[in-house]
Design a protein around this motif. Structure first.
Motif, mmCIF file in Angstrom:
data_model
loop_
_atom_site.group_PDB
_atom_site.id
_atom_site.type_symbol
_atom_site.label_atom_id
_atom_site.label_comp_id
_atom_site.label_asym_id
_atom_site.label_seq_id
_atom_site.Cartn_x
_atom_site.Cartn_y
_atom_site.Cartn_z
ATOM 1 N N ASP A 56 3.572 -8.567 6.214
ATOM 2 C CA ASP A 56 2.471 -9.490 6.533
ATOM 3 C C ASP A 56 1.172 -8.822 6.096
ATOM 4 O O ASP A 56 0.574 -8.060 6.840
ATOM 5 N N SER A 57 0.733 -9.107 4.866
ATOM 6 C CA SER A 57 -0.387 -8.369 4.287
ATOM 7 C C SER A 57 -1.420 -9.291 3.672
ATOM 8 O O SER A 57 -1.119 -10.065 2.756
ATOM 9 N N ARG A 58 -2.668 -9.173 4.140
ATOM 10 C CA ARG A 58 -3.752 -9.931 3.537
ATOM 11 C C ARG A 58 -4.056 -9.415 2.137
ATOM 12 O O ARG A 58 -4.445 -10.175 1.253
ATOM 13 N N THR A 59 -3.882 -8.115 1.927
ATOM 14 C CA THR A 59 -4.151 -7.545 0.613
ATOM 15 C C THR A 59 -3.228 -8.166 -0.431
ATOM 16 O O THR A 59 -3.682 -8.623 -1.486
ATOM 17 N N LEU A 60 -1.927 -8.193 -0.145
ATOM 18 C CA LEU A 60 -0.982 -8.789 -1.082
ATOM 19 C C LEU A 60 -1.278 -10.273 -1.285
ATOM 20 O O LEU A 60 -1.176 -10.790 -2.402
ATOM 21 N N PHE A 100 10.449 -3.633 -1.247
ATOM 22 C CA PHE A 100 9.585 -4.058 -0.137
ATOM 23 C C PHE A 100 8.145 -3.718 -0.472
ATOM 24 O O PHE A 100 7.843 -2.592 -0.872
ATOM 25 N N LEU A 101 7.260 -4.705 -0.299
ATOM 26 C CA LEU A 101 5.830 -4.509 -0.535
ATOM 27 C C LEU A 101 5.064 -4.725 0.761
ATOM 28 O O LEU A 101 5.316 -5.694 1.488
ATOM 29 N N THR A 102 4.121 -3.851 1.016
ATOM 30 C CA THR A 102 3.258 -4.018 2.175
ATOM 31 C C THR A 102 1.959 -3.278 1.935
ATOM 32 O O THR A 102 1.775 -2.630 0.894
ATOM 33 N N SER A 103 1.063 -3.367 2.885
ATOM 34 C CA SER A 103 -0.183 -2.621 2.809
ATOM 35 C C SER A 103 -0.187 -1.587 3.933
ATOM 36 O O SER A 103 0.858 -1.296 4.528
ATOM 37 N N VAL A 104 -1.348 -1.026 4.224
ATOM 38 C CA VAL A 104 -1.494 -0.090 5.335
ATOM 39 C C VAL A 104 -2.744 -0.449 6.121
ATOM 40 O O VAL A 104 -3.652 -1.102 5.617
ATOM 41 N N ASN A 105 -2.783 0.001 7.366
ATOM 42 C CA ASN A 105 -3.966 -0.209 8.200
ATOM 43 C C ASN A 105 -4.959 0.940 8.085
ATOM 44 O O ASN A 105 -6.128 0.811 8.440
ATOM 45 N N GLY A 106 -4.474 2.063 7.614
ATOM 46 C CA GLY A 106 -5.320 3.230 7.418
ATOM 47 C C GLY A 106 -4.597 4.245 6.560
ATOM 48 O O GLY A 106 -3.365 4.283 6.523
ATOM 49 N N ALA A 107 -5.362 5.065 5.848
ATOM 50 C CA ALA A 107 -4.780 6.123 5.029
ATOM 51 C C ALA A 107 -5.776 7.269 4.952
ATOM 52 O O ALA A 107 -6.991 7.054 4.991
ATOM 53 N N SER A 108 -5.262 8.474 4.859
ATOM 54 C CA SER A 108 -6.145 9.623 4.714
ATOM 55 C C SER A 108 -6.221 10.040 3.256
ATOM 56 O O SER A 108 -5.284 9.809 2.486
ATOM 57 N N VAL A 109 -7.312 10.682 2.878
ATOM 58 C CA VAL A 109 -7.445 11.175 1.515
ATOM 59 C C VAL A 109 -6.496 12.339 1.269
ATOM 60 O O VAL A 109 -6.342 12.791 0.133
ATOM 61 N N VAL A 133 9.802 1.025 -2.176
ATOM 62 C CA VAL A 133 8.731 0.554 -1.305
ATOM 63 C C VAL A 133 7.399 0.764 -2.020
ATOM 64 O O VAL A 133 7.139 1.845 -2.566
ATOM 65 N N TYR A 134 6.566 -0.271 -2.004
ATOM 66 C CA TYR A 134 5.229 -0.190 -2.582
ATOM 67 C C TYR A 134 4.195 -0.367 -1.474
ATOM 68 O O TYR A 134 4.201 -1.377 -0.774
ATOM 69 N N PHE A 135 3.321 0.628 -1.315
ATOM 70 C CA PHE A 135 2.190 0.529 -0.397
ATOM 71 C C PHE A 135 0.971 0.131 -1.229
ATOM 72 O O PHE A 135 0.480 0.918 -2.047
ATOM 73 N N VAL A 136 0.481 -1.074 -1.019
ATOM 74 C CA VAL A 136 -0.617 -1.604 -1.825
ATOM 75 C C VAL A 136 -1.852 -1.753 -0.931
ATOM 76 O O VAL A 136 -1.837 -2.535 0.027
ATOM 77 N N PHE A 137 -2.900 -1.022 -1.232
ATOM 78 C CA PHE A 137 -4.094 -1.091 -0.373
ATOM 79 C C PHE A 137 -5.345 -0.704 -1.142
ATOM 80 O O PHE A 137 -5.281 -0.085 -2.202
ATOM 81 N N ASP A 138 -6.488 -1.117 -0.583
ATOM 82 C CA ASP A 138 -7.758 -0.843 -1.248
ATOM 83 C C ASP A 138 -8.408 0.420 -0.685
ATOM 84 O O ASP A 138 -8.022 0.926 0.370
ATOM 85 N N VAL A 139 -9.403 0.916 -1.399
ATOM 86 C CA VAL A 139 -10.060 2.163 -1.006
ATOM 87 C C VAL A 139 -10.770 2.054 0.334
ATOM 88 O O VAL A 139 -11.090 3.066 0.964
ATOM 89 N N GLU A 210 -11.362 -2.391 -5.131
ATOM 90 C CA GLU A 210 -12.199 -3.409 -4.502
ATOM 91 C C GLU A 210 -11.656 -3.760 -3.122
ATOM 92 O O GLU A 210 -10.469 -3.660 -2.876
ATOM 93 N N GLU A 211 -12.557 -4.179 -2.232
ATOM 94 C CA GLU A 211 -12.151 -4.465 -0.851
ATOM 95 C C GLU A 211 -11.390 -5.787 -0.807
ATOM 96 O O GLU A 211 -11.883 -6.832 -1.221
ATOM 97 N N LEU A 212 -10.164 -5.728 -0.237
ATOM 98 C CA LEU A 212 -9.292 -6.902 -0.232
ATOM 99 C C LEU A 212 -8.688 -7.225 1.117
ATOM 100 O O LEU A 212 -8.443 -8.379 1.436
ATOM 101 N N GLY A 213 -8.365 -6.214 1.921
ATOM 102 C CA GLY A 213 -7.657 -6.427 3.179
ATOM 103 C C GLY A 213 -8.516 -6.089 4.380
ATOM 104 O O GLY A 213 -9.712 -5.904 4.274
ATOM 105 N N LEU A 214 -7.847 -6.005 5.545
ATOM 106 C CA LEU A 214 -8.552 -5.741 6.791
ATOM 107 C C LEU A 214 -8.436 -4.282 7.194
ATOM 108 O O LEU A 214 -7.509 -3.594 6.809
#
Length: 214
Positions: A56-60, A100-109, A133-139, A210-214
């Motif tokens: 369930d990903s807004r980014t995707l 499986f494709l999803t995003s993340v709620n947070g990630a560390s550098v 598995v693909y983790f797709v997320f914005d900066v 670019e900013e895409l998700g929450l």
């Protein structure tokens, strides 16, 4: 901790090459794309003739990759219900796909990934059972360390997701932070931290500028 301290990703000094190297050190294949459209085109080329499950990903959703992949893959996405079925009927099927494709709620550098889940379908899909598995997320999801990535997941992503779904949790109503509530609509029921790529699994990080998700 403040939102400003967490969201250093918007600062000019962010070293994308260094961030990608950190994820690669953790065992991931890592790619960066300036736009969601470019990331979607990459995924469209990389995934072919597969069964594909979506978290369930807004980014995707926002990069439009569902339509691209559905043209030449068997795709199961709870955000694109078909045949009169609803979100909850589709979710179990996402766990039985090769990809499986999803995003993340947070990630560390430093290469750590954080997700919060209500029912467990998104986090389950990232831990076991899929060939890729693909983790797709914005900066915008990037934070300076694991502590701030967890903070972002709980205090920024979770309240916005609860509000998006129309829930009446304290965080959604007030829109400011996590209250560790006992609401029946609480979505913070599982917190999964990927410290490293799972053993004997292929996982890829697709980072977008670019900013895409929450």
């Amino acid at each position: 901790m403040t939102e400003r301290n967490c969201r250093i990703c918007q600062a000019a000094e962010l070293d994308v090459a260094q961030v990608l190297a950190a994820f690669e050190k953790k065992g991931y294949t890592a790619h960066y794309f300036d736009t969601g459209a470019a990331a979607a085109a990459y995924l469209d080329a990389a995934i072919d003739n597969q069964t594909v499950g979506f978290g369930d990903s807004r980014t995707l959703y926002n990069i439009g990759v569902y339509k691209k992949l559905a043209a030449h893959n068997q795709v199961v996405d709870p955000m694109h219900p078909e045949g009169g079925r609803d979100f909850f009927e589709i979710i179990p099927e996402t766990q039985h796909t090769t990809v499986f494709l999803t995003s993340v709620n947070g990630a560390s550098v430093n290469g750590e990934l954080v997700n919060i889940d209500a029912m467990g379908n998104r986090v389950a899909g990232t831990v076991y059972g899929h060939e890729k598995v693909y983790f797709v997320f914005d900066v915008n999801k990037l934070c300076p360390d694991l502590e701030s990535a967890i903070w972002r997941a709980r205090n920024i992503a979770a309240p916005q997701n609860a509000k998006r779904k129309g829930y009446k949790t304290p965080c959604a109503v007030k829109g400011d932070r996590c209250y560790d509530c006992q609401s029946p609509e609480r979505i913070c029921n599982a917190l999964v931290i990927h410290l490293h790529r799972m053993k004997r699994a292929y996982a890829e990080v697709v980072l977008i500028g670019e900013e895409l998700g929450l």
